[in-house]
Design an enzyme around this catalytic site. Structure first.
Site, PDB file in Angstrom:
ATOM      1  N   GLY A 107       0.719  -1.316  -0.030  1.00  0.00           N
ATOM      2  CA  GLY A 107      -0.187   0.213   0.068  1.00  0.00           C
ATOM      3  C   GLY A 107       0.792   1.200  -0.033  1.00  0.00           C
ATOM      4  N   CYS A 108       0.269   2.435  -0.316  1.00  0.00           N
ATOM      5  CA  CYS A 108       1.038   3.643  -0.471  1.00  0.00           C
ATOM      6  C   CYS A 108       1.539   4.158   0.803  1.00  0.00           C
ATOM      7  CB  CYS A 108       0.221   4.561  -1.370  1.00  0.00           C
ATOM      8  SG  CYS A 108      -1.557   4.743  -0.632  1.00  0.00           S
TER       9      CYS A 108
END
EC number: 1.2.1.38
Lengths: 355, 355, 355, 355
Positions: free
Chosen positions: D151-152
């Site tokens: 995930g970012c």
């Protein structure tokens, strides 16, 4: 009608004061000064004022000073260090002073001199000055000669922490752990109306950054605000980190705290609601709803949400305001209303601008 | 590998040249100059270059001039009036010059002096300089010593009008009425990298305005471009009005024309498609689709749409480009490719950045 | 105090009406309807209204209709086609109707049906409806039962052209050539409050585009406005091209015209100043100054600048307004003031929000 | 050249993959799928791809599945839950899988099911999947069949904490107190390419807010990342609070920690510099400099700054990245490079886009 003057009306807090006071039913703006723009109509600098105000900037010469002394109240929307040069002469003439810069915010001379890199011009007057947060100092403001209008970040921080600190005092028990992290974010207008490469549109839009990572002038002001609320048995350490958001107006402070066991027993939503039940400009959001900055855009309201997670021992407070209104000019007008015995919301009861 | 220098690398066209040339397989940036930043690494000014380039700004002293003369090509990303001071010495040393400012755009000395308020330093060299629009002057550019890289607005205007003017020449009939309205809009980066109150984020975002309403320097350049394409039997009058859009990059020109009866007989979509069929950087949109500026963001492409309404005798051409790429640094690299016999799209064939 | 209802209060014109009418000293908002949000408090949808209004959305059922008929005025902030379903029943009950959609703007049934793709529900009532531009139809509005509140673009176009057309009528000479190009630009709020991929922030910011290139519904409205002002001996053809600007509020129309020889003899600055000398909401900028959209942000003012260039036979008029205020809700309140004999600026005299 | 497929190419990570892989010298995009856009050319959906790619979306039918199985690598740029349906069939056919959604990020089935509200379709394969942070798992990624692309937010959090946790392990002493506050901010593209009222430009610009205040799906992923790095004698509690910034791309995480006495003895600047000395995409800023998000715009770089204040016992780490590149598509390509033995920076070594 009272007679008001604005010293230094060419910045964003200046034009916001003009906007607010022009619509205030009990105030007449009788003098507006600017060194750089003396002789110019305000609506030449700010075409948005065309048809609203025909006032002309005056220089701050001797003659002007005499005129200032005939006003009822003088707002200083100037850089730090200007108000303290004029305040004594004005208060001696019976004029009330509201400084939107930092000259009368910090009561510690050492802190003032350390963070603002100058000596204080009137330390005696500073002792009688009142920190202009009406939700905390309403009675003192009512009788003050000089009000130091709070910084924008401290307004969110102190009002976001007040119900917690007061509950802790009342319970005589540590409810949150010592360390408080205030991660704050401000729109670009907070940096003032200035020519600056860093603030150039092409440099600052589609961008986000932290600044003053190594220390910001509003930190001692927040610490002072916390200390004044706090019973002496407690102490808290504050980490304050500001960021720049690509938006014009608006400020959001995320306040991160850790609950003690005693703190987890509290119903913090209720504590906040009760604490601010009678405040016209403080809105505690219903449980589970969180405010965005635009919900207060161009208004004097400050909205607060509280999130409590006992399992993780987390207490998070989120505070939003318009940095130019409740964070500056609006709060100054609110202080003026208190100082002159007007209804506290007079001239300030307009709706936010959405969208 | 050819050796390139960039004079004046601290502006937006400068950093864009560094970005493009750093990735170009046939170019080495051997010199980068700046009066104000001499001695500083470029990546201190532009942290985005950290890890991309370790070049250091040099001052433009005598020593540097000697170094410049050993380069194959020198790009001037300087204010107007700088390139013309250096160009003769460079071309005499066999160095090719590409000026991104206006020194070599206008072939009329009178126009140059009127619009830029200075005398031209090398009128003889100006006569041999080539206007750097490869889609029009490709062959001349290939042999040029000095290229005047077009202004951003003229690039959209001239390329948006070229197929129409050429069709008119070919038909020997007036196809559009004399008056052409070019209503153009540019992102803020077009104003350059500068400290400026008007360009402050809080002043320029959530805002839109026309500027240079009474005349813009790109008007004579557009008029020159039109005149050079036009057969002498025709003449057109251009109204050019630029506007400032709150966006970083991007430019859109809406070109409004009135069809003559003969013009209404043309299939303008087809005319444009044929005119640009072999151009790698010119994209004629399919009938009924209109480009937005982000579709070319950070790329060297220019997109054109044509709308023809015979009932209302209207012909509308819409042109978009990235003002810093096809409108400045990308076009300069394209010119360099042509001048040095590289594939015209070498180092320029990257996709736009969306979103 | 008059009693007002807002039908369809969940869009941007709806919330703007709530904002304006909440602060209006002579109006009480007694009913607010929404099919989708019936039963919900307005401040749940729009948290900015917390503390401003506690009104609850009602459904538009039979009971509500009965309540509507007891109001003095009903604002329709609904999609096109809703107001015309209710207007007859309301006017028969003596209720005044102000429609912010298009049902009562176009007096030609053919035009309405062509551009809005539906039949008109009350063609007889349409004949008596008044086009709600107070600066043109003030007297008719004062006596109207139904007002069609103008579209945002037509407001700028018609008010930008009115002084010219009237001067031409008065002189009985063609002062501008037939073709008028209106190149218009609007902020995103003009597209309404809707979930839409094209309007997603990441799609529409840092971007600029033309839209409705092949024809926009506001064109026939502009043509109607021009035709109604124009003496029958003259005719003009209008090219109207709208663009989308990445900003919330604001609209700027650049109107390009060509002067005839007779037109070049006029002093157009003076013509405009005289034409609007007594209008409270129309501000003609001093010669040489041009307005930006933020100078009217969140206010009911419309600013106009005129540029005349006889050498090039150019006349350019630049008009700005806030599309949601003078372009929609503010104008609706202005119309209401006229209809009920209040001071025309009552509740509308606040300053723009800058920055 | 390897053969790649992108499943679900209509979102922002999809188009970013197309952009990056189109320019990658060792990859051919042989298949692009979309249920909703099957049969449509990608450049019709994304006009920015005109002239870059002529690929057409395929449906994900049986035939397509057969084609997928002939690719070397399949990227899933789909919603959560899609990749896990296809991954077994693909890996059995020898195809490598990189999932940009969450199906292979969390190794705890309980966590996956709790946070994503669905059962996992291939728990056995999940056990062999590798968490695709090359700076941590480079060797495992080289041999992985399935990579869960991070995930970012977790990318910034885990890489921002890694040097600290490793130093702590090495010293066998608690260097920071248990509680870590991660106050994170993301641009709007992080919410994906979708029609949404909350993401409408007029709703989200000039605005700032916290979201997922009560818990965000990236929290367990951050906790997992921390736990995997941490020696078992230590434990940390993470408070993660994300905010939405009105910008397209960019993410900044401010990580607030409290130093222990042992921690204050460390030189954290040096620790970070050494930790990432050999990483091509991790840039530790020089002491006293702090990165803004635009310094990595459209690039695969992640920049980190460290601020240590022993007097206040504070350690602050600031991390920026482009959420769509290092936070999504760029990291996926970096993983692919590792998996196929290419130079890790192949096709990723372009400069950020500034301004």
């Amino acid at each position: 009608m009272i007679s008001a003057a604005i010293v230094g009306g060419t910045g964003y807090t200046g034009i916001e004061l003009i906007r607010l006071l022009s619509a205030h039913p009990e105030v007449s703006i009788d003098l507006l000064t600017s060194r750089s723009e003396a002789g110019t109509r305000a609506d030449e600098i700010f075409p948005s004022l065309r048809g609203i105000s025909d006032i002309v900037f005056s220089d701050l010469g001797d003659e002007t000073l005499a005129t200032l002394q005939q006003c009822d109240v003088v707002f200083f929307a100037t850089p730090h260090g200007v108000a303290m040069q004029q305040a004594e002469a004005l208060t001696e003439a019976g004029v009330k002073v509201i400084d939107l810069a930092a000259d009368f915010r910090l009561q510690s001379l050492t802190d003032f001199e350390h963070w603002y890199q100058q000596s204080h011009a009137c330390p005696e007057l500073l002792k009688t000055a009142v920190y202009g947060l009406p939700e905390i100092n309403r009675d003192k403001i009512a009788n003050a000669l000089v009000v130091g209008n709070p910084g924008c970040y401290p307004t969110t921080a102190i009002l976001g922490l007040k119900p917690i600190i007061e509950a802790q005092n009342k319970q005589s028990k540590q409810l949150i752990e010592s360390r408080i992290v205030i991660d704050a974010k401000s729109g670009v207008s907070g940096a003032g109306r200035q020519a600056s490469l860093a603030l150039n549109y092409a440099e600052s839009t589609d961008n986000f950054k932290a600044y003053s990572v190594e220390g910001h002038r509003h930190l001692p002001e927040i610490e002072q605000g916390v200390a004044q609320l706090l019973d002496s048995q407690f102490s808290h350490r504050v980490r304050f980190l500001p960021h720049l958001v690509p938006m014009i107006r608006g400020m959001l402070s995320s306040i991160h705290m850790e609950l003690t066991d005693a703190g987890a027993l509290m119903d913090w939503q209720q504590v906040f609601e009760q604490s601010y039940a009678s405040e016209q400009f403080i809105d505690v959001m219903p449980k589970g709803l969180y405010p965005d900055t635009r919900s207060v855009r161009a208004s004097n309201r400050l909205r607060i949400a509280v999130h409590q997670d006992n399992e993780r021992a987390e207490l998070t407070v989120i505070v939003v305001q318009d940095n130019l209104v409740k964070g500056a000019a609006g709060q100054a007008v609110q202080n003026m209303n208190v100082m002159f015995g007007f209804d506290e919301s007079l001239g300030l009861n307009f709706a936010p601008i959405v969208p």
